[in-house]
Enzyme design. Structure first.
Site, PDB file in Angstrom:
ATOM      1  N   GLY A  13       0.821  -1.213   0.000  1.00 49.05           N
ATOM      2  CA  GLY A  13       0.000   0.000   0.000  1.00 49.05           C
ATOM      3  C   GLY A  13       0.855   1.263   0.000  1.00 49.05           C
ATOM      4  O   GLY A  13       0.575   2.220  -0.739  1.00 49.05           O
ATOM      5  N   ARG A 264      10.286 -24.449   0.434  1.00 49.76           N
ATOM      6  CA  ARG A 264       9.546 -24.559   1.698  1.00 49.76           C
ATOM      7  C   ARG A 264       8.581 -25.738   1.751  1.00 49.76           C
ATOM      8  O   ARG A 264       8.432 -26.373   2.786  1.00 49.76           O
ATOM      9  CB  ARG A 264       8.740 -23.274   1.931  1.00 49.76           C
ATOM     10  N   ARG A 359       5.860 -19.929  -3.256  1.00 53.86           N
ATOM     11  CA  ARG A 359       6.648 -18.685  -3.266  1.00 53.86           C
ATOM     12  C   ARG A 359       8.045 -18.929  -2.717  1.00 53.86           C
ATOM     13  O   ARG A 359       8.211 -19.622  -1.708  1.00 53.86           O
ATOM     14  CB  ARG A 359       5.957 -17.637  -2.392  1.00 53.86           C
ATOM     15  N   LEU A 365       8.614  -9.577  -0.409  1.00 58.54           N
ATOM     16  CA  LEU A 365       8.949  -8.157  -0.234  1.00 58.54           C
ATOM     17  C   LEU A 365       9.227  -7.522  -1.599  1.00 58.54           C
ATOM     18  O   LEU A 365       8.856  -6.376  -1.858  1.00 58.54           O
ATOM     19  CB  LEU A 365      10.167  -7.998   0.694  1.00 58.54           C
TER      20      LEU A 365
HETATM   21  C1  LIG Z   1       6.655 -13.485  10.210  1.00 62.88           C
HETATM   22  C2  LIG Z   1       6.776 -13.197   8.746  1.00 62.88           C
HETATM   23  C3  LIG Z   1       8.039 -13.094   8.156  1.00 62.88           C
HETATM   24  C4  LIG Z   1       8.161 -12.834   6.799  1.00 62.88           C
HETATM   25  N1  LIG Z   1       9.422 -12.711   6.246  1.00 62.88           N
HETATM   26  C5  LIG Z   1       9.533 -12.399   4.936  1.00 62.88           C
HETATM   27  C6  LIG Z   1      10.822 -12.183   4.351  1.00 62.88           C
HETATM   28  O1  LIG Z   1      11.844 -12.254   5.017  1.00 62.88           O
HETATM   29  N2  LIG Z   1      10.878 -11.890   3.035  1.00 62.88           N
HETATM   30  C7  LIG Z   1       9.770 -11.779   2.237  1.00 62.88           C
HETATM   31  O2  LIG Z   1       9.895 -11.506   1.053  1.00 62.88           O
HETATM   32  N3  LIG Z   1       8.537 -11.952   2.790  1.00 62.88           N
HETATM   33  C8  LIG Z   1       8.390 -12.241   4.096  1.00 62.88           C
HETATM   34  N4  LIG Z   1       7.147 -12.410   4.648  1.00 62.88           N
HETATM   35  C9  LIG Z   1       5.963 -12.156   3.812  1.00 62.88           C
HETATM   36  C10 LIG Z   1       5.741 -10.658   3.668  1.00 62.88           C
HETATM   37  O3  LIG Z   1       6.095  -9.992   4.848  1.00 62.88           O
HETATM   38  C11 LIG Z   1       4.291 -10.336   3.347  1.00 62.88           C
HETATM   39  O4  LIG Z   1       3.838 -11.146   2.315  1.00 62.88           O
HETATM   40  C12 LIG Z   1       4.152  -8.891   2.905  1.00 62.88           C
HETATM   41  O5  LIG Z   1       4.758  -8.040   3.843  1.00 62.88           O
HETATM   42  C13 LIG Z   1       2.711  -8.515   2.690  1.00 62.88           C
HETATM   43  O6  LIG Z   1       2.663  -7.131   2.457  1.00 62.88           O
HETATM   44  P1  LIG Z   1       1.303  -6.420   2.059  1.00 62.88           P
HETATM   45  O7  LIG Z   1       1.579  -4.960   1.972  1.00 62.88           O
HETATM   46  O8  LIG Z   1       0.701  -7.098   0.896  1.00 62.88           O
HETATM   47  O9  LIG Z   1       0.336  -6.724   3.288  1.00 62.88           O
HETATM   48  P2  LIG Z   1       0.478  -6.315   4.832  1.00 62.88           P
HETATM   49  O10 LIG Z   1       1.828  -5.878   5.183  1.00 62.88           O
HETATM   50  O11 LIG Z   1      -0.143  -7.453   5.536  1.00 62.88           O
HETATM   51  O12 LIG Z   1      -0.443  -5.043   4.958  1.00 62.88           O
HETATM   52  C14 LIG Z   1      -1.850  -5.146   4.848  1.00 62.88           C
HETATM   53  C15 LIG Z   1      -2.457  -3.815   5.197  1.00 62.88           C
HETATM   54  O13 LIG Z   1      -3.848  -3.878   4.934  1.00 62.88           O
HETATM   55  C16 LIG Z   1      -4.561  -3.395   6.042  1.00 62.88           C
HETATM   56  N5  LIG Z   1      -5.876  -4.032   6.068  1.00 62.88           N
HETATM   57  C17 LIG Z   1      -6.177  -5.338   6.270  1.00 62.88           C
HETATM   58  N6  LIG Z   1      -7.514  -5.499   6.258  1.00 62.88           N
HETATM   59  C18 LIG Z   1      -8.054  -4.277   6.061  1.00 62.88           C
HETATM   60  C19 LIG Z   1      -9.373  -3.765   5.969  1.00 62.88           C
HETATM   61  N7  LIG Z   1     -10.442  -4.544   6.155  1.00 62.88           N
HETATM   62  N8  LIG Z   1      -9.556  -2.446   5.765  1.00 62.88           N
HETATM   63  C20 LIG Z   1      -8.496  -1.606   5.638  1.00 62.88           C
HETATM   64  N9  LIG Z   1      -7.220  -2.027   5.725  1.00 62.88           N
HETATM   65  C21 LIG Z   1      -7.010  -3.341   5.922  1.00 62.88           C
HETATM   66  C22 LIG Z   1      -3.698  -3.735   7.245  1.00 62.88           C
HETATM   67  O14 LIG Z   1      -4.031  -2.913   8.315  1.00 62.88           O
HETATM   68  C23 LIG Z   1      -2.318  -3.424   6.672  1.00 62.88           C
HETATM   69  O15 LIG Z   1      -2.054  -2.057   6.737  1.00 62.88           O
HETATM   70  C24 LIG Z   1       7.009 -12.676   6.002  1.00 62.88           C
HETATM   71  C25 LIG Z   1       5.745 -12.779   6.599  1.00 62.88           C
HETATM   72  C26 LIG Z   1       5.631 -13.046   7.939  1.00 62.88           C
HETATM   73  C27 LIG Z   1       4.274 -13.179   8.537  1.00 62.88           C
END
Ligand SMILES: Cc1cc2nc3c(=O)[nH]c(=O)nc-3n(C[C@H](O)[C@H](O)[C@H](O)COP(=O)(O)OP(=O)(O)OC[C@H]3O[C@@H](n4cnc5c(N)ncnc54)[C@H](O)[C@@H]3O)c2cc1C
Length: 531
Positions: A13, A264, A359, A365
């Protein structure tokens, strides 16, 4: 007037918002949590990028394609992998404190399934550092934020997305937010594995469910990635970087039993098999020594102490696999467009044709930043030639206001928290690392029963200020909607591919080398396979 409305303030986002702003758009970011709380801040291991002469973009493309098990689209993967170096340079310029080599270059580590050390990292706080830097930059760019507002639905007029309805968590009030284009960046739906996943409780797939209701297509919802190493019982993640830095997996006898850097799905199943023989599996990091551990995985050391009371430099850490990542989501093309006009999606809520059936660690990231950039840029360009809806009080707004008012009066004959806990258990056991038709059909009939009973699961807390009970009720509705899609997609894919392993169909079947596509047609859920 809002040109680009971004829903979600994680890495995807914020990246979308910054790039939309760069195109001159008027941007608003609406988010359920505060930006500093998103899932992205949990990412530990790193972000993949080819930045040295020793590695090549073709290697990165090859590794990603191989891991996708025939489902990734080569041109899209190529474009994402080419994006990686400029994105790392951009993050570096913005001030992300990447760990450096002794020559001052950005350090890289090897993650599972990668042919080279390719993951750029910030100790084991990579996601947190990236997220904070993006948020700082967004504030500097005067991007507007509306935090603690959860999307209920996408407003569709004349087949086009024209805004969203959102509930203010502070007051429970429903609002109508109109915009020329909408970007979903709401993260994954892994919380349907409630109690058996590594993510925050907020990853309930709200945006994905809203997209389905708005007529957009979902894809590959059956592909759930199970991470091999979560702290046993607590399900707190110990990143793949621990194995990338040389950690071993050992059984009760202290013997290694799998190549720790295999993809994985392979490693997770090997661990699960041991557990089924009533054996405990451990992560062995003792040989790395305290200095190295403090340098490259200080957070993981702290987590092991906090959640397992284990000093990883001295003791074995018991682990188990846990649901971790959704390869499926809102179906998008290589410009981040969904199948609903003026609606875009990026990040974990989207299926962008890069991860396929599995994945690679470090590719998420990269994906959120690469597709965030595409979504922001494309949505801003589209907004230039799009009319703003001037008519307010849309039908969607009226119906969502009525729905929330009605929830306060629903009977509470069934406790949905019990059902949510049970949902996690049956999904982990039956739609987990191993699946078969009979077990999944039993789960499906249970899910459909809960859907029928939903209106008898009302809230007990009738307060309108910060009502968590109400939020969790809405989230559970979304989880119910998506869990049906996950199971039907998994039942329909009669083969084993990547993270989707069918005991009754243990081989990959050529005719299924296609994406599953799920959509609603006349209120019925349909799943088909498309090449
Ligand atoms: C513990 C952990 C370690 C990880 N390590 C790695 C790594 O080392 N390398 C890698 O590439 N990936 C890693 N991942 C995966 C990666 O972090 C995530 O896939 C990625 O950060 C997702 O980003 P995003 O912006 O799509 O979603 P998110 O970061 O989950 O953000 C989602 C956003 O949407 C908002 N939201 C949710 N529902 C609603 C709603 N109903 N209304 C309004 N807003 C809403 C939330 O508040 C948040 O702001 C890891 C994941 C985890 C859980």
């Amino acid at each position: 007037m809002i040109d680009v409305l971004v829903v979600g303030s994680g890495g995807a986002g914020l990246s979308a918002a910054l790039h939309a702003k760069k195109e001159g758009a008027n941007v608003l970011v609406v988010s359920k949590t505060y930006p500093t709380h998103s899932q992205t801040c949990q990412a530990q291991g790193g972000m993949n990028a080819v930045i040295t002469e020793q590695d090549r973009v073709e290697n990165h493309v090859h590794d990603t394609l191989k891991s996708s098990h025939g489902l990734g689209e080569e041109a899209t993967i190529q474009s994402m992998c080419e994006d990686a170096k400029p994105i790392i340079e951009w993050l570096d310029e913005l001030g992300v404190p990447f760990t450096r080599t002794s020559e001052g270059k950005i350090a890289q580590r090897k993650m599972g399934g990668a042919s080279h050390s390719r993951s750029c990292y910030s100790a084991d706080y990579t996601g947190l550092k990236i997220l904070h830097t993006l948020y700082d930059t967004a504030l500097k760019e005067n991007i507007e934020f509306l935090n603690e507002h959860m999307i209920l639905n996408i407003i569709v007029e004349n087949e086009q997305a024209v805004g969203i309805t959102a509930m203010d968590l502070k007051t429970s009030q429903v609002k109508e937010i109109l915009a020329k284009t909408v970007i979903l960046a709401t993260g994954g739906y892994i919380s349907i594995y409630n109690g058996f996943n590594t993510n925050s409780n907020a990853t309930t797939g709200d945006g994905v469910a809203a997209a389905l209701r708005a007529g957009a297509k979902l894809s590959n919802m059956e592909f759930i990635q199970f991470h091999p190493t979560a702290i046993k019982g607590a399900n707190v993640l110990i990143s793949e970087s621990a194995r990338g830095e040389g950690g071993y997996l050992v059984d009760d006898k202290g013997e290694r039993f799998v190549d720790e850097l295999k993809p994985r799905d392979v490693v997770a199943r090997a661990i699960y098999d041991k557990m089924h023989q009533d054996k405990t599996v451990y992560l062995d990091l003792r040989h790395l020594g305290l200095d190295k551990i403090n340098e490259v995985m200080p957070q993981e050391r702290r987590l092991a102490m906090q959640f397992a009371h284990v000093k990883i430099e001295e003791e074995l850490l018991p682990i188990n696999p846990a649901a971790h990542y959704c390869m499926g989501g809102v179906f998008i093309n290589d410009r981040s467009e969904t199948t609903r006009e003026n609606l875009y999606a990026c990040g974990e809520c989207a299926q962008s044709n890069v991860h396929g059936a599995n994945r690679l660690g470090g590719n998420s990231l990269l994906e959120i930043l690469s597709f965030g950039k595409k979504a922001g840029t494309e949505a801003a360009l589209k907004a230039r030639n799009t009319q703003y809806l001037t008519k307010e009080d849309t039908q969607q707004y009226q119906s969502d206001k009525n729905f929330i008012a009605q929830v306060f009066h629903l009977p509470n004959q069934i406790d949905f928290y019990d059902k949510k806990a049970f949902m996690g258990k049956i999904f982990f056991r039956n739609v987990g690392l191993y699946r078969n038709d009979i077990n999944m059909k039993a789960v499906l009939s249970q899910v459909r029963q809960w859907q029928k009973e939903f209106m008898f699961m009302g809230i007990t807390d009738k307060c309108t200020i910060y009502n968590r009970n109400l939020v969790e009720f809405i989230e559970f509705g979304n989880m119910l909607e998506l869990s049906e899609v996950v199971v039907i997609s998994a039942i329909s894919r009669c083969e084993s591919r990547g993270a989707h392993y069918r005991e009754d169909h243990p081989m990959e079947v050529e005719s299924y080398a296609k994406n599953s596509i799920a959509y609603r047609y006349d209120n019925t859920l349909a799943v088909e396979f498309k090449g």
